[in-house]
Design an enzyme around this catalytic site. Structure first.
Site, PDB file in Angstrom:
ATOM      1  N   SER A  65       0.813  -1.216   0.000  1.00 19.59           N
ATOM      2  CA  SER A  65       0.000   0.000   0.000  1.00 19.59           C
ATOM      3  C   SER A  65       0.848   1.268   0.000  1.00 19.59           C
ATOM      4  CB  SER A  65      -0.957  -0.002   1.195  1.00 19.59           C
ATOM      5  OG  SER A  65      -1.965  -0.966   0.989  1.00 19.59           O
ATOM      6  N   VAL A  90      -4.763  -2.472   4.331  1.00 18.44           N
ATOM      7  CA  VAL A  90      -3.893  -2.480   5.495  1.00 18.44           C
ATOM      8  C   VAL A  90      -4.742  -2.963   6.666  1.00 18.44           C
ATOM      9  CG1 VAL A  90      -2.331  -1.129   6.932  1.00 18.44           C
ATOM     10  CG2 VAL A  90      -2.673  -0.473   4.536  1.00 18.44           C
ATOM     11  N   ILE A  91      -4.313  -4.049   7.278  1.00 18.34           N
ATOM     12  CA  ILE A  91      -5.058  -4.651   8.382  1.00 18.34           C
ATOM     13  C   ILE A  91      -4.292  -4.400   9.681  1.00 18.34           C
ATOM     14  CG2 ILE A  91      -5.986  -6.790   9.347  1.00 18.34           C
ATOM     15  CD1 ILE A  91      -6.248  -7.816   6.430  1.00 18.34           C
ATOM     16  N   THR A  95       1.359  -3.652  16.220  1.00 21.51           N
ATOM     17  CA  THR A  95       2.245  -2.491  16.394  1.00 21.51           C
ATOM     18  C   THR A  95       1.625  -1.248  15.764  1.00 21.51           C
ATOM     19  OG1 THR A  95       3.443  -2.788  14.310  1.00 21.51           O
ATOM     20  CG2 THR A  95       4.217  -4.061  16.224  1.00 21.51           C
ATOM     21  N   HIS A  97       2.708   0.283  13.294  1.00 20.60           N
ATOM     22  CA  HIS A  97       3.011   0.290  11.855  1.00 20.60           C
ATOM     23  C   HIS A  97       1.754   0.615  11.042  1.00 20.60           C
ATOM     24  CE1 HIS A  97       5.117  -0.874   8.177  1.00 20.60           C
ATOM     25  NE2 HIS A  97       4.068  -1.617   7.859  1.00 20.60           N
TER      26      HIS A  97
END
Length: 162
Positions: A65, A90-91, A95, A97
Site C-alpha cells: 500500500s 492495510v489490516i 504495532t 506500523h
C-alpha cells in the site's frame, strides 16, 4: 454501527456518468492479494459497467500500500490519464506500523493528486481484521473497489467539465 447490515455499494440513487471517453489507471497493491484482487475485480466491473473500455484502463501492480503513492505518480506522468484508482488493504496488527502506513498513504495520495491536478481515488481498506476487509471487498458491505471506480468516473468527468 450504521453499516453493520448495509451494502454500501449501492449507486442506484446517483447519476454516475459515462466513462466511454475517459482513461484510467488502477494502481493495486500485491500485499493482501485475496482482498486487493477482489477490489480490483470490483473496480474493473464499475468502470466497464459505466462505459469504460478495457484499452482505456491501465493496470499497475505495486508491492504494498505504501507504494501506491509512487505508482500513482508514475501513472500520472502519462498526460492522458483522467483519474487514478488506488486499491490496497492495510489490516491492523500488534504495532503502530498500521497507523504510520495508513497516514502516509492517505497523505501521499492526496499530495500526488494535488501535484498532478488529477483525481487520485483512495480505494484503500484500513480495517481492524481480515473479516472486515472481506466484508468490504465484495462481502456484505459491497465492494470498495467498485465504489472507487464510480468516484473516479465522477471526478474525471468533473475534471473534464471545469
Amino acid at each position: 454501527m450504521s453499516s453493520s447490515l448495509k451494502n454500501l455499494s449501492d449507486f442506484s440513487h446517483i447519476e454516475v456518468g459515462n466513462a466511454a471517453n475517459l482513461k484510467f489507471a488502477i494502481v493495486v497493491s500485491q500485499w493482501n492479494a485475496q482482498i486487493t484482487g477482489a477490489l480490483l475485480k470490483g473496480a474493473y466491473k464499475g468502470l466497464l459497467d459505466h462505459g469504460a473500455t478495457e484499452e482505456n484502463i491501465e493496470l499497475i501492480e505495486v508491492p504494498g500500500s505504501y507504494e501506491l503513492i509512487s505508482g500513482s505518480d508514475i501513472a500520472l506522468r502519462k498526460r492522458d490519464i483522467d483519474a487514478v484508482i488506488t486499491l490496497g488493504c492495510v489490516i491492523q496488527g500488534e504495532t503502530r506500523h498500521f497507523d504510520f502506513i495508513c497516514m502516509a498513504v492517505a497523505n501521499g495520495l492526496a499530495n500526488v493528486g494535488i501535484q498532478h491536478n488529477k483525481p487520485v481515488i483512495f480505494g484503500v481498506l484500513t480495517t481492524d481484521n481480515l473479516e472486515q476487509a472481506i466484508d468490504r471487498s465484495g462481502g456484505k458491505h459491497g465492494n470498495k473497489g467498485e465504489e472507487a471506480a464510480i468516484t473516479a468516473i465522477q471526478m474525471a468527468l468533473i475534471g473534464k467539465k471545469y
